[in-house]
Design a protein around this motif. Structure first.
Motif, PDB file in Angstrom:
ATOM      1  N   HIS A  89      18.097   9.588   4.911  1.00  0.00           N
ATOM      2  CA  HIS A  89      18.050   8.761   3.699  1.00  0.00           C
ATOM      3  C   HIS A  89      18.991   7.556   3.779  1.00  0.00           C
ATOM      4  N   MET A  90      19.091   6.999   4.990  1.00  0.00           N
ATOM      5  CA  MET A  90      19.929   5.801   5.179  1.00  0.00           C
ATOM      6  C   MET A  90      19.106   4.517   5.203  1.00  0.00           C
ATOM      7  N   VAL A  91      17.816   4.616   5.462  1.00  0.00           N
ATOM      8  CA  VAL A  91      16.915   3.465   5.434  1.00  0.00           C
ATOM      9  C   VAL A  91      15.636   3.883   4.725  1.00  0.00           C
ATOM     10  N   PRO A  92      14.882   2.937   4.187  1.00  0.00           N
ATOM     11  CA  PRO A  92      13.648   3.296   3.469  1.00  0.00           C
ATOM     12  C   PRO A  92      12.542   3.682   4.436  1.00  0.00           C
ATOM     13  N   PRO A  93      11.565   4.447   3.991  1.00  0.00           N
ATOM     14  CA  PRO A  93      10.404   4.708   4.851  1.00  0.00           C
ATOM     15  C   PRO A  93       9.674   3.403   5.120  1.00  0.00           C
ATOM     16  N   GLU A 136       8.414  -4.332  -3.191  1.00  0.00           N
ATOM     17  CA  GLU A 136       9.339  -3.223  -3.455  1.00  0.00           C
ATOM     18  C   GLU A 136      10.615  -3.352  -2.629  1.00  0.00           C
ATOM     19  N   MET A 137      11.765  -3.091  -3.258  1.00  0.00           N
ATOM     20  CA  MET A 137      13.053  -3.038  -2.591  1.00  0.00           C
ATOM     21  C   MET A 137      13.586  -1.604  -2.685  1.00  0.00           C
ATOM     22  N   TRP A 138      14.607  -1.314  -1.864  1.00  0.00           N
ATOM     23  CA  TRP A 138      15.104   0.066  -1.778  1.00  0.00           C
ATOM     24  C   TRP A 138      16.629   0.062  -1.815  1.00  0.00           C
ATOM     25  N   THR A 139      17.184   0.963  -2.590  1.00  0.00           N
ATOM     26  CA  THR A 139      18.636   1.098  -2.678  1.00  0.00           C
ATOM     27  C   THR A 139      19.043   2.452  -2.109  1.00  0.00           C
ATOM     28  N   PRO A 140      19.931   2.483  -1.126  1.00  0.00           N
ATOM     29  CA  PRO A 140      20.306   3.772  -0.515  1.00  0.00           C
ATOM     30  C   PRO A 140      21.098   4.626  -1.487  1.00  0.00           C
ATOM     31  N   PRO A 141      20.810   5.925  -1.524  1.00  0.00           N
ATOM     32  CA  PRO A 141      21.587   6.823  -2.396  1.00  0.00           C
ATOM     33  C   PRO A 141      22.929   7.130  -1.749  1.00  0.00           C
ATOM     34  N   PRO A 142      23.902   7.589  -2.507  1.00  0.00           N
ATOM     35  CA  PRO A 142      25.194   7.984  -1.905  1.00  0.00           C
ATOM     36  C   PRO A 142      24.981   9.100  -0.896  1.00  0.00           C
ATOM     37  N   ASN A 143      25.719   9.044   0.189  1.00  0.00           N
ATOM     38  CA  ASN A 143      25.579  10.056   1.235  1.00  0.00           C
ATOM     39  C   ASN A 143      26.967  10.561   1.613  1.00  0.00           C
ATOM     40  N   PRO A 144      27.280  11.811   1.260  1.00  0.00           N
ATOM     41  CA  PRO A 144      28.626  12.336   1.527  1.00  0.00           C
ATOM     42  C   PRO A 144      28.829  12.803   2.964  1.00  0.00           C
ATOM     43  N   ARG A 145      27.779  12.827   3.779  1.00  0.00           N
ATOM     44  CA  ARG A 145      27.898  13.330   5.140  1.00  0.00           C
ATOM     45  C   ARG A 145      28.529  12.280   6.055  1.00  0.00           C
ATOM     46  N   ILE A 146      28.742  12.669   7.306  1.00  0.00           N
ATOM     47  CA  ILE A 146      29.386  11.762   8.261  1.00  0.00           C
ATOM     48  C   ILE A 146      28.626  10.451   8.373  1.00  0.00           C
ATOM     49  N   ILE A 147      27.308  10.527   8.375  1.00  0.00           N
ATOM     50  CA  ILE A 147      26.497   9.325   8.572  1.00  0.00           C
ATOM     51  C   ILE A 147      26.659   8.333   7.424  1.00  0.00           C
ATOM     52  N   GLY A 148      27.182   8.812   6.289  1.00  0.00           N
ATOM     53  CA  GLY A 148      27.393   7.931   5.151  1.00  0.00           C
ATOM     54  C   GLY A 148      28.444   6.868   5.379  1.00  0.00           C
ATOM     55  N   CYS A 149      29.175   6.960   6.489  1.00  0.00           N
ATOM     56  CA  CYS A 149      30.180   5.935   6.795  1.00  0.00           C
ATOM     57  C   CYS A 149      29.543   4.611   7.216  1.00  0.00           C
ATOM     58  N   LEU A 150      28.249   4.627   7.552  1.00  0.00           N
ATOM     59  CA  LEU A 150      27.584   3.409   8.017  1.00  0.00           C
ATOM     60  C   LEU A 150      27.238   2.515   6.832  1.00  0.00           C
ATOM     61  N   GLY A 151      27.637   1.248   6.953  1.00  0.00           N
ATOM     62  CA  GLY A 151      27.261   0.254   5.968  1.00  0.00           C
ATOM     63  C   GLY A 151      26.039  -0.509   6.419  1.00  0.00           C
ATOM     64  N   LEU A 152      25.671  -1.549   5.684  1.00  0.00           N
ATOM     65  CA  LEU A 152      24.458  -2.306   5.993  1.00  0.00           C
ATOM     66  C   LEU A 152      24.548  -2.997   7.347  1.00  0.00           C
ATOM     67  N   ARG A 153      25.685  -3.600   7.640  1.00  0.00           N
ATOM     68  CA  ARG A 153      25.819  -4.301   8.926  1.00  0.00           C
ATOM     69  C   ARG A 153      25.769  -3.326  10.097  1.00  0.00           C
ATOM     70  N   GLU A 154      26.373  -2.166   9.922  1.00  0.00           N
ATOM     71  CA  GLU A 154      26.364  -1.182  11.012  1.00  0.00           C
ATOM     72  C   GLU A 154      24.941  -0.699  11.301  1.00  0.00           C
ATOM     73  N   ILE A 155      24.153  -0.507  10.264  1.00  0.00           N
ATOM     74  CA  ILE A 155      22.766  -0.078  10.456  1.00  0.00           C
ATOM     75  C   ILE A 155      21.964  -1.172  11.161  1.00  0.00           C
ATOM     76  N   PHE A 156      22.198  -2.414  10.770  1.00  0.00           N
ATOM     77  CA  PHE A 156      21.491  -3.517  11.428  1.00  0.00           C
ATOM     78  C   PHE A 156      21.879  -3.594  12.907  1.00  0.00           C
ATOM     79  N   VAL A 157      23.164  -3.447  13.198  1.00  0.00           N
ATOM     80  CA  VAL A 157      23.630  -3.450  14.583  1.00  0.00           C
ATOM     81  C   VAL A 157      22.960  -2.336  15.382  1.00  0.00           C
ATOM     82  N   LEU A 158      22.779  -1.195  14.759  1.00  0.00           N
ATOM     83  CA  LEU A 158      22.138  -0.062  15.420  1.00  0.00           C
ATOM     84  C   LEU A 158      20.692  -0.391  15.787  1.00  0.00           C
ATOM     85  N   TYR A 159      19.985  -1.083  14.914  1.00  0.00           N
ATOM     86  CA  TYR A 159      18.613  -1.503  15.221  1.00  0.00           C
ATOM     87  C   TYR A 159      18.598  -2.489  16.386  1.00  0.00           C
ATOM     88  N   VAL A 160      19.515  -3.438  16.363  1.00  0.00           N
ATOM     89  CA  VAL A 160      19.580  -4.432  17.443  1.00  0.00           C
ATOM     90  C   VAL A 160      19.907  -3.756  18.774  1.00  0.00           C
TER      91      VAL A 160
END
Length: 571
Positions: free
Chosen positions: A172-176, A185-209
């Motif tokens: 649940h870090m990116v939309p389907p 339609e736009m998507w807002t990420p829900p809060p995530n208390p797990r380890i993966i929740g440390c990733l912000g928007l830029r980190e997710i984009f970097v991961l895709y790149v």
């Protein structure tokens, strides 16, 4: 009484002498080849040794050449509505098969994944990017991936990106990706208390790149092959993650060509983003797998780490899991990728035999060999990694279940083949490549004996000494003459400006050899300098003496009066 101008002149001369000593000594030590004691880029004897400095210059030049030669204008094509819908639906499935797509749909699928990523609220603002920049960037990367490779090609890159998306979507870090069926339609990420929740928007984009660019320019063989063959790239990086360093260099340059440098050069976050991208790609080298597993296990157990450290390890974990996700795909998909890799390894084995090198990869000799190879890889690498990922991200359990099922299938197949040996060969995805077919690879990944001969390779260049030269300044690297000797032992004289390749580096190297003794006598603390007694005062050169020349080679490499400085990796 000395005038202020005289004092300033003396101070400036002193600074120049010290700087020259430090710079030359620094280069001498930086390019060392003997326990860090200064047997470096020009050697500590009468033999000129500039291979390391030349290789750095070649790396810069060949990187630029590769990026520029494969850069053509991107012309967007419109997908039919039905085709777009079909591709979106296929990307939403774990049973995704990019190898079955026509060439033009590979780029479309990649763009769709990034387009869905930009549907996250705030993503465009966080990155400063939009699809008009991202799509040409993807197109450029696709050009640099080698079509000749049966495994490490753009299809593999898209496969890894789709796996990265799948893992993040499960958590649940990116939309389907099906969000694209609704044009607004736009998507807002829900809060995530797990380890993966440390990733912000830029980190997710970097991961895709990182996912789409992690193997760009891959030559189709391994780091171990390059180390055994003593290829220039492996020599430059001391046999450590040479391919991954190349992928990073190419990826960063392509990013900058298409405006993605705005993310890399962010005033407050740029340095961290560059390092995160670099470390994420570097983690795909399987030689560092054991160290990563140890570090990630500690994080999963304790979570006792800084936010930046958590982000790096999580990005590396997702990247690595996506890179070796084939065993977690449905069995028929997994089998395709296994066959593709075996074909690529068989091509490498042909090249190793051609070069009289040890065979370092498993070849596609039989179905039994293929099954045994998969069992070893899944048991040793894929299954432990995905199991650890499930501890960190419980939503990834379905991938572990599929991996375990595939392992069972391969073991059953292995047992059957052992009891009833079959003579049918493995059906390869394509024919193994022959040695000459590797000549289009990134030049520095090839051994010298297998690179296309150039005029430079067939010539021996020897500088004409001051005694035999009519040059007005025979001691200057810029003006000295060179004698060209061909295999026919004929000689002609040409100026260094007419010589191609690394003439400036070699000339500066020869000048450096002549100057080493005087440099060390000026400053006993010069890096790599032997201990010796020096006079308390040094008589400065006459004011009429011409300044020492500066020779400029490739951007980022300067030799001569101020010794070479190489532009390091962007981290």
């Amino acid at each position: 009484m000395c005038s202020s101008a005289s004092v300033a002149s003396d101070v400036q001369s002193s600074r120049q002498l010290r700087r020259r000593s430090a710079d030359v000594g620094g280069l001498h030590l930086a390019c060392t080849s003997s326990n860090g004691q200064g047997a470096g880029w020009v050697g500590d004897d009468d033999e000129l040794q500039t291979l390391f400095a030349e290789s750095l210059g070649d790396l810069y030049t060949e990187t630029l050449k590769t990026v520029n030669e494969h850069h053509s204008e991107y012309i967007p094509t419109d997908l039919e509505s039905s085709t777009r819908t079909s591709l979106i639906d296929s990307l939403a499935q774990w049973h995704f098969e990019p190898h079955r797509l026509p060439e033009e749909h590979l780029l479309a699928c990649t763009s769709l994944l990034f387009e869905a990523l930009l549907r996250i609220a705030g993503m465009q603002e966080a990155t400063g990017l939009n699809m008009t920049q991202i799509t040409p960037f993807i197109f450029h990367l696709r050009q640099i991936y080698r079509l000749e490779n049966s495994y490490h090609n753009f299809m593999h890159a898209l496969d890894v990106l789709q796996a990265t998306y799948s893992f993040l979507e499960s958590a649940h870090m990116v939309p389907p990706v099906t969000i694209l069926h609704d044009p607004s339609e736009m998507w807002t990420p829900p809060p995530n208390p797990r380890i993966i929740g440390c990733l912000g928007l830029r980190e997710i984009f970097v991961l895709y790149v990182a996912a789409i660019g992690h193997d760009v320019g891959h030559p189709g063989f391994t780091n171990l092959f390059m180390k055994n063959a003593q290829t220039p790239l492996s020599v430059v990086f001391d046999g450590k993650s040479a391919l991954e360093h190349m992928h990073c260099q190419l990826l960063l340059r392509v990013m900058r060509q298409h405006g993605l440098g705005v993310l890399l050069d962010h005033p407050t976050d740029g340095a961290r983003i560059r390092r995160l991208l670099w470390e994420t790609v570097m983690a795909t080298d399987m030689s560092v797998h054991a160290e990563f597993m140890k570090n990630f296990s500690v994080l999963v157990a304790s979570r006792d780490a800084t936010r930046a450290r958590r982000q790096t390890l999580v990005c590396q974990a997702i990247m690595k899991c996506a890179d070796i996700s084939n065993p977690s795909r449905p069995y028929t998909v997994s089998q395709h990728w296994a066959s593709a890799l075996m074909t690529e390894w068989t091509s490498q084995a042909h090249l190793e035999r051609y070069l009289d090198l040890p065979t370092t990869v498993q070849t596609a000799e039989s179905p039994l060999a293929e099954a045994s190879s998969q069992i070893f890889f899944i048991s040793t690498f894929a299954m432990p990694l995905v199991s650890l990922m499930v501890e960190a991200i419980p939503e990834m359990e379905p991938y572990r279940t599929q991996c375990a099922a595939n392992l069972h299938t391969w073991k059953t197949r292995q047992e059957k083949l052992r009891n009833e040996p079959s003579r049918e060969p493995v059906s390869p995805t394509s024919s193994p490549r022959q040695p000459d077919e590797f000549l289009t690879a990134f030049p520095l990944t090839l051994p010298h004996s297998h690179r296309t001969p150039t005029l430079e390779d067939m010539m021996v260049w020897t500088p004409i000494t001051a005694d035999s030269s009519d040059s007005s300044d025979p001691g200057s690297p810029c003006s000295s003459l060179f004698t060209l000797t061909t295999e026919a032992s004929t000689s002609v004289s040409v100026t260094s400006a007419e010589r191609e390749g690394n003439a400036e580096i070699r000339a500066a190297g020869r000048a450096g050899m002549r100057k080493q003794r005087s440099v060390y006598s000026l400053n006993r603390n010069s890096w790599g300098a032997p201990e010796r007694k020096v006079p308390l005062f040094v008589t400065p050169p006459p004011s009429s003496a011409p300044p020492a020349p500066v020779v400029v080679t490739s951007p980022g490499v300067k030799v001569g009066r101020h010794a070479a400085r190489t532009t390091g990796s962007e981290t």
